[in-house]
Each structure stands twice: as C-alpha cells, then as structure tokens.
Scaffold this active site. Structure first.
Site, PDB file in Angstrom:
ATOM      1  N   HIS A  62       0.839  -1.203   0.000  1.00  0.00           N
ATOM      2  CA  HIS A  62       0.000   0.000   0.000  1.00  0.00           C
ATOM      3  C   HIS A  62       0.871   1.249   0.000  1.00  0.00           C
ATOM      4  O   HIS A  62       2.095   1.163   0.099  1.00  0.00           O
ATOM      5  CB  HIS A  62      -0.993  -0.016   1.160  1.00  0.00           C
ATOM      6  N   HIS A  64       1.312   3.783   2.079  1.00  0.00           N
ATOM      7  CA  HIS A  64       1.875   4.458   3.248  1.00  0.00           C
ATOM      8  C   HIS A  64       3.399   4.436   3.123  1.00  0.00           C
ATOM      9  O   HIS A  64       3.975   3.435   2.690  1.00  0.00           O
ATOM     10  CB  HIS A  64       1.418   3.779   4.549  1.00  0.00           C
ATOM     11  N   ASP A  66       5.970   4.051   4.913  1.00  0.00           N
ATOM     12  CA  ASP A  66       6.856   3.011   5.479  1.00  0.00           C
ATOM     13  C   ASP A  66       6.865   1.732   4.649  1.00  0.00           C
ATOM     14  O   ASP A  66       7.573   0.782   4.979  1.00  0.00           O
ATOM     15  CB  ASP A  66       6.491   2.711   6.957  1.00  0.00           C
ATOM     16  N   HIS A  67       6.105   1.711   3.540  1.00  0.00           N
ATOM     17  CA  HIS A  67       6.067   0.513   2.685  1.00  0.00           C
ATOM     18  C   HIS A  67       6.567   0.762   1.263  1.00  0.00           C
ATOM     19  O   HIS A  67       6.743  -0.192   0.516  1.00  0.00           O
ATOM     20  CB  HIS A  67       4.649  -0.070   2.651  1.00  0.00           C
ATOM     21  N   HIS A 142      -7.319  -1.915   5.728  1.00  0.00           N
ATOM     22  CA  HIS A 142      -6.460  -0.918   6.369  1.00  0.00           C
ATOM     23  C   HIS A 142      -7.125   0.437   6.169  1.00  0.00           C
ATOM     24  O   HIS A 142      -8.257   0.510   5.699  1.00  0.00           O
ATOM     25  CB  HIS A 142      -5.079  -1.009   5.714  1.00  0.00           C
ATOM     26  N   ASP A 211      -0.453  -3.998   6.089  1.00  0.00           N
ATOM     27  CA  ASP A 211      -0.983  -3.620   7.384  1.00  0.00           C
ATOM     28  C   ASP A 211      -2.486  -3.894   7.351  1.00  0.00           C
ATOM     29  O   ASP A 211      -3.148  -3.522   6.386  1.00  0.00           O
ATOM     30  CB  ASP A 211      -0.803  -2.130   7.624  1.00  0.00           C
ATOM     31  N   HIS A 269       6.341  -5.467  12.071  1.00  0.00           N
ATOM     32  CA  HIS A 269       5.694  -4.164  11.942  1.00  0.00           C
ATOM     33  C   HIS A 269       5.367  -3.590  13.323  1.00  0.00           C
ATOM     34  O   HIS A 269       4.323  -2.996  13.557  1.00  0.00           O
ATOM     35  CB  HIS A 269       4.417  -4.274  11.080  1.00  0.00           C
TER      36      HIS A 269
HETATM   37 ZN   LIG Z   1       2.960   0.268   7.865  1.00  0.00          ZN
HETATM   38 ZN   LIG Z   2      -0.137   1.413   6.580  1.00  0.00          ZN
END
Ligand SMILES: [Zn+2]
Ligand SMILES: [Zn+2]
Length: 302
Positions: A62, A64, A66-67, A142, A211, A269
């Site tokens: 996705h 976000h 951090d990915h 999510h 997530d 995570h």
């Molecule tokens: Zn994340």
């Molecule tokens: Zn996320």
C-alpha cells in the site's frame, strides 16, 4: 531449499537505528522478489548481502510511506549501476503515477524497462504464475487500499507408487496419465490417479499480511501456509489504537495463524512505542505456539 525469506525491515512508521521500516526479500524456487520497500531498503539489501539486481519484481502492499518510499532510491540505483533486465512493480492504484512522475520531473531515463501491474481486487486473486510458482493478492483491511500476498510453489507431477505398477499391471502410457493426475479408463475398469500415486507433500508457501485489521476471510485464503508473516503493530493493551489505525495486535495475529492452521507465524511491523518484542511473543504464544518476533536480518527457510 525451495523458499528463503530475509527480513530487511521489521518496524512500522519511522525507521530507527536497529529496526528499518518494512521490506522483505523472498527467494522461492529461484524466483526473487522484494516485498514492500520502505525508506532505506537499498542499504538493508546491501547490509544483508542480497544481490538486488537479481530482483525480478517488487510487490508493494500500500501507499503508506513506510512501505514504498524506498522505491525511488532503489530503482535509481539499479539504473545507475547499469541494470538492463526489466523490473516489474505490483501495487495499488496510484503507485505507477507517483513513481513515473518523480522520474519525469527529475528527467531520469532508466537503463531498463519498468513495468507496473496495478492491483485491484475484492477477493483472493491470482496475479502472477509461471512454471513453478503462483502469487495471489489478498485484499486487506487498512485505512487505505492495501494488499497481502500469498506465494505458493506449484506441485510437480504426482509420484507413482511403485508397488501399484505390478498390482494394476500399469502400462507406460497409463503411468504417464496417472502422473498427470488423470483417470485411467480401461475397458472394464476405472483407476483413479490417487489409487496408484503417492499422497502429495504440502507445497511450499508463504503468506505476507501487513498492514491490516484482523480479517475473517484471511484464514480460508491462506489455509495451511507453511509460513505466515502477520503484522502485530500493537499488543492488546493498545487494542483501541489498533482498531483506530487499522492494525492488529499480537493476539489478533496469533488467532489468524491458529484458524489458518499455518505451520509457523512471524510477527513484525512493531510500533516504535515498544522497546522490546517479548511482550508480543508472551501475548501470542498461548494462542499459537510456533511464533517468532522478527528482527532485521533474520532469515527463514521452508
Ligand atoms: Zn505500515
Ligand atoms: Zn499502513
């Protein structure tokens, strides 16, 4: 070994010293994939001695940061280092636009072809298949559109039970039929493939789920997976935060693993608010015994 998983980053939200944000490298039957690509992933690949030019595709769960924020740097480096082999990137709507826009504004001309596959599904969906593996996208729940992935080794042809060749007086043609799983039809007799072949071993498989809130359908989608990575951003004491932010607790992840009857559960995570991962394990283990809290650089084999 058919499957080797290297954890490149096991944290959430922000990279900290000792725990990078999410990224994993998977080698399944000599197919090499990067799963998520948080900021700093290219350095983690170097640190854990993964040859990144051999990656054939990147799977992004996705949008976000951090990915996926590591994609720009990694793809740029691949080009600067002279990659010529095509790279595929699987991800949700919008990923292609962001990445292409960045390279367009910077007037970067890559040395290789970048091919995007946009994911869009409401149920478990086959998104990649070749002679030896299949990959399914799993729509997660999510705050934004998000996908998990299930990697499965394809079964070779069936193995003949040698004792049955004599017993049934099987001809060569019939043996080949049985190996392909076909029913042998004789004039006065029908022989099913399973009567003369050995039971199949469980295929090698890996499910990656981050997530997400706990999903009722997930255990059915990943039933019997040999290895499951499920996010556990929080423990039960922060269940309200988990619910509000679209995440799971260690207990949620363990419950999914138990219902799906997977062989082994990996948790990751983790929110940076937790100093140690012991409490995740203490919470998960009474529900699902074979559980490990992952650290950057950990390697798992199936
Ligand atoms: Zn994340
Ligand atoms: Zn996320």
């Amino acid at each position: 070994m058919p499957l080797k998983l290297t954890i490149l980053g096991s944290g959430s939200a922000v990279p900290v010293l000792g725990r990078g944000v999410t990224a994993q490298f998977l080698n399944i039957n000599e197919r090499r994939f990067l799963i998520d690509c948080g900021e700093g992933t290219q350095l983690q690949l170097r640190r854990f001695k993964v040859k990144f030019q051999r990656i054939q595709a990147i799977f992004i769960s996705h949008l976000h940061g951090d990915h996926f924020l590591g994609i720009f740097g990694l793809v740029s480096s691949m080009s600067l280092l002279g990659r010529t082999k095509k790279l595929q990137i699987y991800g949700p709507e919008g990923l292609e636009e962001i990445v292409r826009h960045q390279f367009k504004l910077a007037q970067v001309y890559l040395s290789f072809e970048l091919e995007f596959v946009t994911l869009s599904c409401k149920d478990k969906t086959l998104v990649f298949e070749d002679a030896s593996i299949q990959i399914f996208a799993l729509p997660l729940k999510h705050r934004i559109e998000c996908y998990g992935f299930l990697f499965i080794e394809k079964q070779d042809e069936l193995k003949i039970d040698k004792d049955k060749i004599q017993e049934y007086q099987l001809s060569l043609v019939e043996i080949l039929q049985a190996k392909r799983g076909e029913t042998i039809q004789r004039e006065n007799e029908t022989i099913l493939a399973e009567q003369v072949t050995l039971p199949l071993e469980e295929p090698c498989s890996y499910a990656y789920c981050t997530d997400t809130r706990p999903i009722a359908k997930l255990p059915a989608w990943i039933k019997g997976a040999r290895l499951l990575y499920h996010e556990a951003t929080f423990t039960q004491k922060h269940n309200d935060r988990a619910k509000a932010t679209g995440h799971s607790t260690a207990a949620d992840a363990a419950t999914i693993a138990k219902e799906a009857q997977v062989a082994r559960l990996l948790l990751g995570h983790f929110s940076t608010r937790y100093k140690y991962t012991d409490e995740f394990k203490i919470e998960a283990q009474p529900i699902f015994e074979n559980v490990t809290c992952v650290e950057d650089g950990d390697v798992f084999y199936v």
